[in-house]
Scaffold this motif. Structure first.
Motif, PDB file in Angstrom:
ATOM      1  N   ASN A 269     -17.170  28.473  21.358  1.00  0.00           N
ATOM      2  CA  ASN A 269     -18.567  28.304  20.984  1.00  0.00           C
ATOM      3  C   ASN A 269     -18.891  29.049  19.693  1.00  0.00           C
ATOM      4  OD1 ASN A 269     -19.099  26.718  23.228  1.00  0.00           O
ATOM      5  ND2 ASN A 269     -19.725  28.448  24.496  1.00  0.00           N
ATOM      6  N   PHE A 270     -18.250  30.201  19.488  1.00  0.00           N
ATOM      7  CA  PHE A 270     -18.461  30.969  18.261  1.00  0.00           C
ATOM      8  C   PHE A 270     -17.999  30.169  17.044  1.00  0.00           C
ATOM      9  CE2 PHE A 270     -17.091  34.023  15.012  1.00  0.00           C
ATOM     10  CZ  PHE A 270     -18.216  34.832  14.910  1.00  0.00           C
ATOM     11  N   ASP A 271     -16.856  29.515  17.168  1.00  0.00           N
ATOM     12  CA  ASP A 271     -16.348  28.680  16.074  1.00  0.00           C
ATOM     13  C   ASP A 271     -17.326  27.555  15.746  1.00  0.00           C
ATOM     14  OD1 ASP A 271     -13.986  29.931  15.359  1.00  0.00           O
ATOM     15  OD2 ASP A 271     -12.838  28.958  16.937  1.00  0.00           O
ATOM     16  N   VAL A 272     -17.905  26.965  16.793  1.00  0.00           N
ATOM     17  CA  VAL A 272     -18.854  25.875  16.596  1.00  0.00           C
ATOM     18  C   VAL A 272     -20.070  26.372  15.810  1.00  0.00           C
ATOM     19  CG1 VAL A 272     -20.479  24.323  17.759  1.00  0.00           C
ATOM     20  CG2 VAL A 272     -18.148  24.583  18.630  1.00  0.00           C
ATOM     21  N   PHE A 409     -14.201  27.250   8.492  1.00  0.00           N
ATOM     22  CA  PHE A 409     -13.010  28.017   8.127  1.00  0.00           C
ATOM     23  C   PHE A 409     -11.747  27.178   8.257  1.00  0.00           C
ATOM     24  CE2 PHE A 409     -16.060  31.318   9.025  1.00  0.00           C
ATOM     25  CZ  PHE A 409     -15.766  32.289   8.095  1.00  0.00           C
ATOM     26  N   GLU A 410     -11.691  26.399   9.339  1.00  0.00           N
ATOM     27  CA  GLU A 410     -10.493  25.582   9.563  1.00  0.00           C
ATOM     28  C   GLU A 410     -10.347  24.539   8.458  1.00  0.00           C
ATOM     29  OE1 GLU A 410      -8.499  22.683  12.998  1.00  0.00           O
ATOM     30  OE2 GLU A 410     -10.514  23.524  13.274  1.00  0.00           O
ATOM     31  N   GLY A 411     -11.458  23.894   8.106  1.00  0.00           N
ATOM     32  CA  GLY A 411     -11.406  22.898   7.045  1.00  0.00           C
ATOM     33  C   GLY A 411     -11.002  23.504   5.713  1.00  0.00           C
ATOM     34  N   ARG A 412     -11.517  24.688   5.411  1.00  0.00           N
ATOM     35  CA  ARG A 412     -11.164  25.348   4.153  1.00  0.00           C
ATOM     36  C   ARG A 412      -9.693  25.727   4.125  1.00  0.00           C
ATOM     37  NH1 ARG A 412     -11.031  30.616   1.978  1.00  0.00           N
ATOM     38  NH2 ARG A 412     -11.685  31.576   3.941  1.00  0.00           N
ATOM     39  N   SER A 413      -9.195  26.288   5.250  1.00  0.00           N
ATOM     40  CA  SER A 413      -7.795  26.726   5.292  1.00  0.00           C
ATOM     41  C   SER A 413      -6.831  25.546   5.202  1.00  0.00           C
ATOM     42  CB  SER A 413      -7.527  27.519   6.572  1.00  0.00           C
ATOM     43  OG  SER A 413      -7.701  26.713   7.721  1.00  0.00           O
ATOM     44  N   LYS A 414      -7.284  24.352   5.663  1.00  0.00           N
ATOM     45  CA  LYS A 414      -6.430  23.163   5.604  1.00  0.00           C
ATOM     46  C   LYS A 414      -6.557  22.420   4.274  1.00  0.00           C
ATOM     47  CE  LYS A 414      -6.202  22.200  10.572  1.00  0.00           C
ATOM     48  NZ  LYS A 414      -6.564  21.233  11.654  1.00  0.00           N
ATOM     49  N   GLY A 415      -7.425  22.916   3.403  1.00  0.00           N
ATOM     50  CA  GLY A 415      -7.579  22.290   2.093  1.00  0.00           C
ATOM     51  C   GLY A 415      -8.362  21.000   2.113  1.00  0.00           C
ATOM     52  N   ILE A 416      -9.191  20.797   3.152  1.00  0.00           N
ATOM     53  CA  ILE A 416     -10.016  19.592   3.218  1.00  0.00           C
ATOM     54  C   ILE A 416     -11.071  19.657   2.117  1.00  0.00           C
ATOM     55  CG2 ILE A 416     -11.645  18.287   4.643  1.00  0.00           C
ATOM     56  CD1 ILE A 416     -10.110  19.323   7.096  1.00  0.00           C
ATOM     57  N   SER A 417     -11.153  18.619   1.307  1.00  0.00           N
ATOM     58  CA  SER A 417     -11.982  18.669   0.104  1.00  0.00           C
ATOM     59  C   SER A 417     -13.476  18.759   0.396  1.00  0.00           C
ATOM     60  CB  SER A 417     -11.710  17.444  -0.773  1.00  0.00           C
ATOM     61  OG  SER A 417     -12.002  16.249  -0.052  1.00  0.00           O
ATOM     62  N   ASP A 418     -13.929  18.142   1.475  1.00  0.00           N
ATOM     63  CA  ASP A 418     -15.363  18.120   1.746  1.00  0.00           C
ATOM     64  C   ASP A 418     -15.734  18.973   2.960  1.00  0.00           C
ATOM     65  OD1 ASP A 418     -14.101  16.533   3.567  1.00  0.00           O
ATOM     66  OD2 ASP A 418     -15.619  14.949   3.576  1.00  0.00           O
ATOM     67  N   TYR A 419     -15.015  20.101   3.142  1.00  0.00           N
ATOM     68  CA  TYR A 419     -15.328  20.948   4.298  1.00  0.00           C
ATOM     69  C   TYR A 419     -16.767  21.473   4.179  1.00  0.00           C
ATOM     70  CZ  TYR A 419     -14.664  25.218   1.478  1.00  0.00           C
ATOM     71  OH  TYR A 419     -14.784  26.219   0.546  1.00  0.00           O
TER      72      TYR A 419
END
Length: 738
Positions: A269-272, A409-419
């Protein structure tokens, strides 16, 4: 009570654990690496060692789920104790003194109003008080479970007693009182008779509140019976995971106000909350009576696109996949219903509901939804352009509400362009403002409790520029580093930042940077005063060979203290606005200074930064313009009067249980409320009332449609404070042009 005897053997912690900080985040850090000494071992807890602990299962009442201190809780306890005694910023030994503090904190967490336990209960458990430090270090949580078992027994008894009182008439002619806030001054009741008298007064007060709101007696009894039943069920149906979390948090809270243990469920829930995204159906749930109820359907989510799920629908059952059995979820805890509805994207969930428009006897409907990653846009930054008319000059002022410093954070660490991130969202808004010739911007951080330090730095960069020092960070060893912005400046026009007492952490970093650089004005009331940095780590990271899929929860602990670029800490003192507004918050009850164990305010050398000089010379004139304007503003005076009146009422602790006296008080309150409404109507204001008459209802008992309409109105309309902040921004534009 079972006295803990078994020691967990073979516990060797990796003492050479170190932290390599890249970007450290307030409330969470993902760029923090754990490096284990290859010569040292990690925590080793065998099932054989914990067998006697795990076998301690309690729960005689058929309605009580069995509770037991499982092996994973033992592991979590040992890791938490070792991390906090070695690596927390303000390290405190887990000694007998700390154990006493944990003991007190646990009972206060369970029974903050001192209405369940008696002093006899505390005396019974007191022999365990001096053992708690050792039990935490050894991972033995039997004491915590013994206490909770007693807690749910007395909670069951107290609520059943309260429900039984509803079958009898109350004598409202008696002169007696009820203390609605027993946290700090009241003593524990000595006997069950004393506790029963407290509950009699509580029920009588609850009854009176609803009666004064013109609810008939039969409806009052029905409402309170459901309320007490639901409250009782929330306590007695807690799971072992919840009990372990509460006890470990009694320890973490005793070391530092912002250090917390998260159970596996709470960690998700914290991640959400921080990323504003989750894999599910895109609906917000609340508890209403025994049902999980749809409170909101998230725009753009799978539930919204299907159009079949509506606010107010009550959930009856949930089925997994196309053909999985439908599981009855009536009377389940809300967390358990949410778990069943969330799931891997692309998977199917079937939800059986009672439609809101059909009443409880309406025909059930089953809805099939394919889960997706859902972004909660309603909790993201939002914008509105407001046209001011100051000194007969019309100006476009952009007002951006920033609810939190969120970042995927997960999107940024995976290099997702539109995180997803707050800086990216605000950047888009500012680009649009340029196209619409907006002349100044107001950032509304009221109620923003913080989030990512990385985002606080980068959001500052949109207004300060690339590679500007935003905040200084000092580690426990005394070393100081600077956190700078990593984005280019996009906005060089005037800036105003609104804060209040609930603005904290990353909000304070941003507001302080704008203030110290002279980049803009900070208005509102003094902020919370949280000047510490936490890191967030899954506890399985500390195990040398964690089992596949194993989750021990996570720990958020304080590792650093941050300082403004001028060298001053925001700790305890917070950020003082350049222009202060009326406050609706009691600083004795809210803020860092309200914590007994808050770190003290300190100061270090200032960082290298170059403040703009012109704004400080104009501050007196800006304040004078503001004061002159609000003195002549009936809207501002109405807001001030409402705020002061609501604050005064919130500070009241004791209420009469005499009907005649309460009716007289209610009559005066109603007259005050009607006066406020009359003034609001005369002004043609769109503001929602700051002060509302008490309706006696608890969360989930009110009219959902009206609540949602109020929420929508608050989001769509600008209040008096936002409008005056825009006027101040317009003053800034005029002065800058001169």
């Amino acid at each position: 009570m079972n006295r803990p005897q078994t020691k967990l053997k073979n516990l060797v912690f990796a003492l050479s654990f170190s932290l390599m900080t890249g970007c450290v985040y307030a409330d969470k850090a993902v760029d923090v690496d754990s490096i284990h000494n290859p010569q040292a071992s990690s925590v080793v807890l065998t099932k054989a060692d914990a067998k006697s602990i795990e076998n301690n299962s309690t729960g005689k009442n058929q309605d009580f789920p069995p509770l037991k201190p499982e092996i994973n809780f033992a592991r979590a306890s040992v890791i938490v104790a070792n991390v906090l005694t070695r690596f927390e910023y303000d390290k405190r030994p887990l000694d007998v003194k700390m154990g006493h503090e944990v003991y007190d904190a646990y009972f206060k967490a369970l029974d903050p109003q001192k209405m369940f336990f008696t002093s006899q209960d505390l005396e019974y458990f007191k022999p365990g008080q001096s053992l708690i430090n050792r039990l935490l270090l050894e991972g033995d949580l039997r004491f915590a479970f013994d206490v909770y078992s007693r807690y749910r027994e007395v909670a069951d008894k107290r609520y059943k007693y309260a429900i039984g009182l509803l079958d009898k008439p109350f004598d409202f002619t008696v002169q007696e009182e009820f203390n609605v806030d027993r946290r700090k001054t009241a003593q524990w009741p000595k006997t069950d008779d004393e506790a029963n008298d407290l509950w009699r007064r509580r029920v009588k007060n609850d009854f009176l509140r609803l009666k004064l709101a013109n609810m008939d007696d039969d409806k009052i009894r029905e409402t309170l019976r459901k309320r007490y039943t639901n409250n009782r069920n929330q306590i007695v149906r807690m799971k072992s995971e919840d009990v372990a979390e509460m006890f470990l948090n009694a320890y973490t809270d005793s070391t530092d106000p912002h250090t917390s243990y998260y159970s596996p469920t709470s960690a998700k829930n914290f991640d959400v909350q921080l990323s504003l995204s989750v894999e599910g159906i895109g609906a917000v749930l609340q508890k209403r009576d025994e049902y999980g109820q749809i409170r909101e359907v998230v725009a753009g989510g799978p539930a919204a696109r299907g159009g079949q799920l509506q606010p107010g629908d009550r959930i009856v059952a949930v089925g997994q996949g196309e053909n999985g059995p439908m599981e009855d979820v009536v009377d389940l805890r809300l967390d358990d219903i949410v778990k069943k509805i969330r799931g891997k994207r692309g998977s199917v969930v079937r939800i059986e509901v009672i439609p809101a428009d059909g009443g409880l006897d309406g025909k059930h409907r089953t809805i099939r939804i394919v889960r997706e990653k859902v972004t909660m846009e309603d909790q993201a930054a939002r914008s509105k352009i407001y046209e001011t008319n100051v000194d007969n000059v019309k100006r476009k002022i952009g007002i951006i509400t920033v609810p939190s410093f969120y970042e995927d954070f997960e999107g940024r660490s995976k290099g997702i362009s539109d995180y997803k991130s707050v800086t990216r969202d605000v950047n888009k808004i500012l680009e649009d403002y340029h196209k619409q010739n907006v002349e100044a911007v107001v950032l509304d951080l009221r109620g923003n409790g913080g989030g990512s330090l990385n985002e606080a730095a980068n959001l500052s960069g949109l207004f300060l520029g690339h590679h500007q020092n935003v905040v200084q960070v000092r580690s426990a060893d005394g070393s100081v580093s600077n956190v700078d912005s990593q984005v280019e400046k996009i906005w060089d026009k005037p800036v105003v930042v609104i804060v209040n007492r609930i603005s904290a952490s990353a909000s304070e970093i941003f507001a302080a940077a704008i203030q110290d650089y002279g980049r803009g004005l900070v208005v509102g009331d003094p902020t919370w005063g949280k000047g510490t940095v936490q890191t967030f780590r899954p506890l399985s990271d500390f195990l040398k060979k964690p089992e596949a899929g194993e989750s021990l929860g996570a720990l958020k602990w304080t590792i650093q203290k941050f300082f403004r670029v001028n060298g001053s800490s925001t700790q305890v003192k917070g950020v003082t606005p350049d222009i202060q507004f009326p406050s609706g918050f009691d600083p004795k009850e809210l803020g860092e200074s309200s914590y007994d164990n808050a770190m003290p305010w300190t100061k270090i050398e200032k960082a290298e930064y170059k403040p703009a000089g012109w704004l400080s010379t104009q501050l007196k004139e800006l304040a004078s313009k503001h004061e002159k304007r609000v003195k002549a503003s009936d809207s501002w005076q109405l807001m001030t009067d409402e705020t002061d009146y609501a604050l005064k009422l919130s500070q009241r602790k004791t209420y009469s249980l005499n009907l005649k006296q309460r009716e007289n008080e209610r009559k005066k309150m109603n007259e005050t409320y009607q006066d406020f409404e009359k003034r609001r109507k005369a002004l043609g204001e769109s503001d929602l009332a700051t002060f509302k008459l008490d309706d006696g209802l608890a969360m989930g008992e009110g009219n959902l449609k009206e609540e949602l309409e109020d929420e929508k109105k608050r989001k769509e309309n600008l209040d008096t404070i936002a409008k005056e902040s825009a006027n101040i921004a317009a003053d800034l534009v005029s002065l800058q042009q001169k």
